[in-house]
Design a protein around this motif. Structure first.
Motif, mmCIF file in Angstrom:
data_model
loop_
_atom_site.group_PDB
_atom_site.id
_atom_site.type_symbol
_atom_site.label_atom_id
_atom_site.label_comp_id
_atom_site.label_asym_id
_atom_site.label_seq_id
_atom_site.Cartn_x
_atom_site.Cartn_y
_atom_site.Cartn_z
ATOM 1 N N ALA A 1 -37.386 22.714 33.562
ATOM 2 C CA ALA A 1 -37.863 22.593 32.243
ATOM 3 C C ALA A 1 -37.027 23.605 31.358
ATOM 4 N N GLN A 2 -36.965 24.834 31.550
ATOM 5 C CA GLN A 2 -36.134 25.885 30.959
ATOM 6 C C GLN A 2 -34.883 25.445 30.875
ATOM 7 N N ALA A 3 -34.320 24.864 32.083
ATOM 8 C CA ALA A 3 -32.730 24.501 31.809
ATOM 9 C C ALA A 3 -32.663 23.423 31.091
ATOM 10 N N GLN A 4 -33.558 22.410 30.895
ATOM 11 C CA GLN A 4 -33.472 21.293 30.084
ATOM 12 C C GLN A 4 -33.574 21.744 28.414
ATOM 13 N N ALA A 5 -34.062 22.745 28.319
ATOM 14 C CA ALA A 5 -34.278 23.474 26.853
ATOM 15 C C ALA A 5 -33.199 23.972 26.342
ATOM 16 N N LEU A 6 -32.355 25.018 27.630
ATOM 17 C CA LEU A 6 -31.195 25.757 27.327
ATOM 18 C C LEU A 6 -30.117 24.897 27.254
ATOM 19 N N LEU A 7 -29.973 23.657 27.880
ATOM 20 C CA LEU A 7 -28.758 22.991 27.924
ATOM 21 C C LEU A 7 -28.923 22.187 26.712
ATOM 22 N N GLN A 8 -29.986 21.764 26.409
ATOM 23 C CA GLN A 8 -30.256 20.943 25.235
ATOM 24 C C GLN A 8 -30.016 19.506 25.783
ATOM 25 N N VAL A 9 -30.803 19.153 27.090
ATOM 26 C CA VAL A 9 -30.763 17.866 27.503
ATOM 27 C C VAL A 9 -32.384 17.477 28.015
ATOM 28 N N PRO A 10 -33.126 17.267 27.137
ATOM 29 C CA PRO A 10 -34.526 17.212 27.458
ATOM 30 C C PRO A 10 -34.843 15.843 28.266
ATOM 31 N N GLU A 11 -35.681 15.958 29.072
ATOM 32 C CA GLU A 11 -35.893 15.119 30.255
ATOM 33 C C GLU A 11 -34.862 14.202 30.896
ATOM 34 N N GLN A 12 -33.784 15.053 31.340
ATOM 35 C CA GLN A 12 -32.566 14.673 31.657
ATOM 36 C C GLN A 12 -32.251 15.670 33.202
ATOM 37 N N MET A 13 -31.764 15.252 34.150
ATOM 38 C CA MET A 13 -31.707 15.757 35.349
ATOM 39 C C MET A 13 -30.128 15.371 35.696
ATOM 40 N N SER A 14 -29.578 16.429 36.748
ATOM 41 C CA SER A 14 -28.217 16.096 37.125
ATOM 42 C C SER A 14 -28.123 15.049 38.157
ATOM 43 N N ARG A 15 -29.017 15.660 39.303
ATOM 44 C CA ARG A 15 -29.293 14.756 40.526
ATOM 45 C C ARG A 15 -30.524 15.026 41.339
ATOM 46 N N LEU A 16 -30.851 14.309 42.032
ATOM 47 C CA LEU A 16 -32.155 14.282 42.717
ATOM 48 C C LEU A 16 -31.614 14.404 44.304
ATOM 49 N N LEU A 17 -32.259 15.757 45.059
ATOM 50 C CA LEU A 17 -31.929 16.162 46.477
ATOM 51 C C LEU A 17 -32.690 15.323 47.266
ATOM 52 N N LEU A 18 -32.348 14.480 48.294
ATOM 53 C CA LEU A 18 -33.161 13.776 49.282
ATOM 54 C C LEU A 18 -33.579 14.442 50.598
ATOM 55 N N ALA A 19 -34.611 14.807 51.022
ATOM 56 C CA ALA A 19 -35.068 15.418 52.061
ATOM 57 C C ALA A 19 -34.511 14.488 53.217
ATOM 58 N N GLY A 20 -34.004 14.903 54.424
ATOM 59 C CA GLY A 20 -33.701 14.328 55.352
ATOM 60 C C GLY A 20 -32.125 13.572 55.245
ATOM 61 N N THR A 21 -31.940 12.921 56.055
ATOM 62 C CA THR A 21 -30.324 12.470 56.224
ATOM 63 C C THR A 21 -30.502 10.893 55.988
ATOM 64 N N ALA A 22 -31.645 10.479 55.994
ATOM 65 C CA ALA A 22 -31.874 8.755 55.829
ATOM 66 C C ALA A 22 -31.286 8.586 54.414
ATOM 67 N N GLU A 23 -30.757 7.480 54.214
ATOM 68 C CA GLU A 23 -30.420 6.811 53.142
ATOM 69 C C GLU A 23 -31.211 5.559 52.598
ATOM 70 N N PRO A 24 -32.302 5.761 52.182
ATOM 71 C CA PRO A 24 -33.455 4.957 51.943
ATOM 72 C C PRO A 24 -32.695 3.796 50.703
ATOM 73 N N THR A 25 -32.998 2.506 50.542
ATOM 74 C CA THR A 25 -32.662 1.629 49.283
ATOM 75 C C THR A 25 -33.562 1.880 48.277
ATOM 76 N N LEU A 26 -32.634 2.261 47.201
ATOM 77 C CA LEU A 26 -33.558 2.362 45.922
ATOM 78 C C LEU A 26 -34.316 1.199 45.682
#
Lengths: 819, 221
Positions: free
Chosen positions: A184-209
């Motif tokens: 949340a702090q990063a979103q404010a600092l980088l001025q990208v509210p409600e945005q994210m760069s990527r999501l890390l997936l636990a495990g090695t599986a590649e589920p279907t979105l």
């Protein structure tokens, strides 16, 4: 044993210079080796820190299909659907003030971290959640980064536009140049509210979105080895090779000094044996004596090595940043183990350099007197052995040349060539002197050559060091200069546009493009669509360009098919950067298969182009084709061609209109200057190490001549008594040094050119993927030849000065003491 | 041919000023041989070095054919050593990088007086023919001394200065080497000044001069 050691050590009181030369040789060898190792290990430790910023069991990741960011709402949707994902937001933050610098901001969400995750080297479970995500929160930073930027500890730090960095908390294991905050702090600092760069997936599986997210997000599979480590391996191997060369050159000094000391102590060894000292005791005492030198030199070497490393660290950091975008801390650490390692390497060096002398001491016919001619004749047997070894090394070099296809084989090729040349040098010099001897007619010229041949065994190691250092200088110098020339010409062609504009996202770039199109004086706008992907495990950037005459005229191609540009524009061909083509082992006309989301796409390779300095592979395709195949391709930059003299006005307009929108504008000259600056810094560390090696070789020659100078007096005194003046003798002595050094320099020049060829045609290809044309710079060769001769002259000047200043009575005394 | 007048020489040592020669007078005619004798430290070698131009005297004169040696520049002194004298040292002082043949001819060639026939004759007389391609370190002490004598005589010098030329040889070898030396000096007709401790060897020379504490203690025919 004690008495024996004391008797042996008494030699150094009479010959302090010899002792100093052994110390200096081991000291320099250890210092340069330790320095290089310190630089390498610091950089590698920092890569490890970088990869440990957030170490999770996650392998695959979810990325936005288009643009830099994905919506926080999509993350929430995935979590609600039961996906074990944790978000990450990354960006750069400019610090206030003129010399503020930038920090990489990484925003994490500690609550969703999978079990077993580590943040900055600490278990995720150990994070003080309340302090980290509460108010005012925490900003984790590495101690070296905080000190470098002069940031206050434990206090919030005001930034521009009312923003502020949470109180800084030091985390020792955190990567340099990075600050970790709550997302949340990063979103404010980088001025990208409600945005994210990527999501890390636990495990090695590649589920279907889920279907509603599949058009916006994609799952990227797990990657293999760490990119940074992989990309920078060649750079570190280069440094290691230079460090090893300096180490070997340093050992040459030690070897020469130990050999001479043994020769001069024959009588002492004979006396000790005659007095009942056993061979084992004598050898143990000699080894112990060598060990004392090694320990002292090792401690000095580690201290100096760290000094050298700390002086070079800024250049090495700049090189790594410029070449690979890798952050390396600006401070070195000196763990206790390094002191031990330094002493160990010094001991190893002393043992390597002194082993042959110890063996000779064990086998010496102790009743024989010091016999320089016998030494020379024994040396000629060695020379034959050396020549055979050199031939073997040349065969190895030929095998590496013909069959090798790795960086290691490239370095084996160079090392074999260098070592073979060094081993052949004494035999070649002896042969050249023998040829000259046949042409001598006068008594002095006969003596001049005969005496030079007699000096050769004592000087050969120093001359070998000079040969190696000069050849390395010629090789590295030609490669660097040639690269500079090629790079500069290539930049001139590649950076043909007047302005380069970059914007934070595709929409913004398109807005700028539309606005620019309406500006007077804009002749062409070349949008640059990009998409990052991986091919055979290597990071590759696909670049989509429009069909425009500027490309056809200005983009330099190394190889091309007929109508290459037309095929590219029609979406029927791909152009590859040289390094990517080599990595993928693709040639002109072969097909490159690209993993597009809609299915694999294969395009023929229609051209290859140089892309110097880019660690990633690059492929050029038509912009339309790229956008069709990868709808998520982004438009982040534009090249703008303008009518003459419109540059400043358009730049000023752009900066005024889009300053707050994160649009950056740089003109051609600025970009070239920046590129050239990166280039210069990239080679600064190499050039410095190279100069140090040349300096060590100069010292080797100086010490050898100085050590020899004292015993030389005994050779010169009879000539003086027979009617030669001291000046004449000094001139002859100088001539001898210059003759030997001159012949060595003459041999070093072609060897250096051969080395340069190996560097540009073999090592560069294996290390970076690009091949450079071989340039020979006669001025540079002459400069280095003059430098080699001048250093020899300087090295010879000490003993000569002694000789010229000697009173006749001193020369007379040599009859009594030295004969 | 050689006249020495009131020659003084001293050295600065750790113990202070050490006067080695305190007013030496000496005359040596052409073709005459002189034995220079005296206990260790009496100044024999210093006198020889002064005569050879290897050192300069503090005061007094050395006249060679009427010309003072002290007035000569270093280059002229070097020429004097090259052309005016032959020097034989106790420790031989051969040139280790040159073989016997080159050592024999070296000074003669430097002086521009190289006569291959004479050098060959010398090698034969000195018994060195079989050793010409050897290097000094491959020779015995007696052999090395013979090479040193041959080298000194090869340039046909008018004056031969020898500093204990048989000092490191056994008695029989000393006799043989001296006999050879005297024969060759006789053949050449040059003067000989030889430093020696041996009464027996000194007795074979024309004259003897004994030094004691830097002064001439006795002169005898």
């Amino acid at each position: 044993m004690r008495l024996c050691l004391l008797a042996l050590l008494s030699h150094w009181r009479r010959h302090p210079l010899q002792g100093a030369s052994i110390l200096t040789g081991l000291w320099l060898a250890t210092a340069l080796w330790t320095g290089v190792q310190a630089l390498n290990s610091q950089a590698r430790a920092d890569y490890a820190r970088a990869s440990a910023v957030l170490a999770t069991p996650a392998q695959a990741q979810v990325l936005p299909r288009q643009g830099q960011y994905l919506a926080q709402a999509d993350y929430v949707t995935l979590r609600r659907a039961g996906w074990a994902v944790t978000p990450l937001l990354e960006g750069r933050l400019r610090l206030p003030g003129e010399a503020g610098g930038t920090l990489q901001v990484i925003g994490i969400e500690p609550l969703s971290l999978p079990a077993g995750s580590q943040v900055a080297g600490q278990p995720g479970e150990g994070v003080d959640l309340l302090a980290f995500i509460g108010k005012p929160g925490q900003a984790w930073i590495a101690p070296d980064t905080r000190q470098r930027l002069g940031l206050p500890l434990g206090e919030t730090m005001p930034l521009s536009e009312g923003l502020q960095l949470p109180p800084l908390v030091e985390q020792a294991q955190l990567a340099p140049g990075v600050v970790v905050v709550d997302i949340a702090q990063a979103q404010a600092l980088l001025q990208v509210p409600e945005q994210m760069s990527r999501l890390l997936l636990a495990g090695t599986a590649e589920p279907t979105l889920p279907a509603e997210l599949a058009d916006r997000l994609r799952v990227q599979p797990a990657e293999g080895a760490d990119d940074l480590q992989r990309l920078t391996d060649s750079f570190h191997l280069n440094l290691t090779a230079l460090g090893l060369l300096a180490f070997i050159v340093g050992l040459f000094i030690v070897h020469a000094a130990i050999g001479l000391a043994l020769e001069q102590r024959r009588a002492l060894l004979r006396t000790l044996r005659a007095c009942g000292v056993g061979l084992a005791t004598l050898l143990a005492a000699l080894t112990l004596e060598l060990g004392l030198f090694a320990v002292l030199s090792g401690v000095l070497g580690v201290a100096s090595g760290y000094l050298i490393a700390s002086l070079l660290l800024a250049d090495v950091s700049a090189s790594l940043r410029g070449l690979y975008g890798a952050e390396v801390a600006g401070q070195l650490s000196l763990p206790a183990i390094w002191w031990l390692a330094g002493v160990a390497i010094s001991l190893l060096g002393a043992l390597l350099a002194g082993l042959s002398s110890l063996v000779r001491a064990a086998r010496l016919p102790l009743l024989a007197l010091a016999q320089p001619q016998a030494w020379r004749q024994a040396q000629s047997r060695w020379l034959r052995g050396q020549a055979l070894l050199a031939l073997g090394l040349l065969v190895l070099a030929a095998i590496c040349w013909g069959l090798g296809d790795s960086l290691v084989s490239a370095f084996v090729l160079m090392a074999s060539l260098l070592l073979a040349a060094a081993l052949l040098l004494p035999a070649l010099l002896d042969g050249a002197l023998a040829l000259l001897a046949r042409r001598c007619r006068g008594p002095l010229s006969e003596w001049f050559i005969a005496d030079s041949r007699q000096q050769l065994p004592a000087l050969s190691l120093a001359l070998m060091a000079l040969l190696l250092a000069l050849a390395a200088s010629v090789g590295v110098g030609s490669m660097t200069q040639g690269f500079r020339l090629t790079f500069s010409g290539w930049l001139d062609q590649r950076l043909a546009a007047d302005l380069y504009v970059s914007a934070p996202n595709t929409t913004q770039t398109q807005l700028v493009m539309d606005a620019l199109a309406a500006q007077p004086g804009v002749e062409a706008l070349l949008p640059n669509w990009t998409l990052d992907t991986r091919l055979q495990g290597w990071p590759v950037q696909l670049q989509g360009i429009v069909d425009d005459p500027h490309y056809r005229e200005g983009w330099p191609l190394l190889e091309q098919q007929a109508d290459a540009w037309a095929q590219l524009a029609a979406g029927q061909g791909v152009m590859l950067s040289e390094q990517l083509a080599r990595r993928l082992n693709l040639r002109l006309g072969e097909r490159l298969t690209l993993p597009a989301p809609s299915g694999e796409q294969a395009l023929p390779v229609v051209a290859l182009y140089a892309d110097y300095g880019n660690p990633k592979g690059q492929a050029l395709v038509a912009a339309d084709w790229l956008r069709r195949a990868w709808p998520e391709a982004t438009l982040g930059s534009l090249a703008v061609h303008l009518a003459p003299s419109r540059g400043e006005a358009v730049q000023a307009w752009l900066e005024a209109a889009y300053a707050d929108a994160g649009v950056r504008v740089i003109d051609q000259a600025g970009l070239k200057a920046w590129s050239n600056q990166v280039f210069e810094r990239t080679f600064a560390a190499t050039a410095a190490l190279n100069s140090l090696t040349l300096g060590v070789a100069g010292i080797a020659l100086f010490i050898s001549l100085l050590t020899l100078g004292h015993s030389r007096l005994g050779q010169l005194a009879p000539l003086w008594a027979l009617g030669l003046g001291r000046r004449q003798l000094a001139g002859l002595s100088l001539g001898q040094t210059l003759l030997l050094a001159g012949l060595t320099v003459l041999l070093a020049m072609p060897l250096g050119v051969l080395l340069a060829y190996c560097l540009v045609a073999v090592v560069n290809v294996q290390a970076f993927g690009w091949r450079l044309p071989l340039y020979i710079f006669p001025g540079q060769l002459l400069n280095l030849a003059a430098l080699g001769l001048c250093s020899s002259l300087l090295a010879a000047s000490g003993p000569l000065w002694q000789l010229a200043r000697r009173q006749p009575a001193d020369l007379l005394r040599t009859f009594a003491h030295e004969r | 041919m050689l006249v020495v007048e009131n020659l003084h020489k001293s050295f600065v040592t750790a113990q202070g000023h050490l006067a080695v020669l305190r007013g030496i007078d000496l005359t040596l005619e052409a073709g005459v041989s002189l034995a220079l004798m005296g206990e260790s430290g009496s100044g024999k070698s210093t006198l020889l070095h002064l005569l050879a131009g290897l050192e300069r005297a503090d005061s007094g004169r050395i006249l060679v054919e009427g010309v003072a040696l002290a007035d000569r520049r270093e280059a002229d002194l070097a020429r004097w050593r090259r052309e005016g004298i032959g020097l034989v040292f106790q420790q031989y002082n051969l040139i280790s990088s040159l073989d016997v043949a080159a050592n024999l001819a070296f000074q003669a060639r430097l002086a521009g007086r190289y006569d291959p026939a004479w050098v060959t004759h010398l090698a034969e007389r000195l018994g060195l023919q079989a050793l010409l391609t050897r290097y000094p370190e491959q020779l015995s002490g007696g052999q090395q001394q013979r090479v040193a004598i041959g080298r000194a005589l090869a340039s046909r010098p008018p004056l031969l200065l020898a500093d204990e030329p048989t000092g490191s040889l056994d008695e029989a070898s000393s006799e043989a080497v001296l006999a050879l030396l005297l024969q060759l000096v006789g053949e050449l007709g040059c003067s000989l000044l030889m430093v020696t401790h041996s009464e027996r060897l000194a007795a074979r020379l024309d004259r003897r001069l004994v030094l004691h504490h830097g002064r001439v203690a006795a002169v005898s025919e």
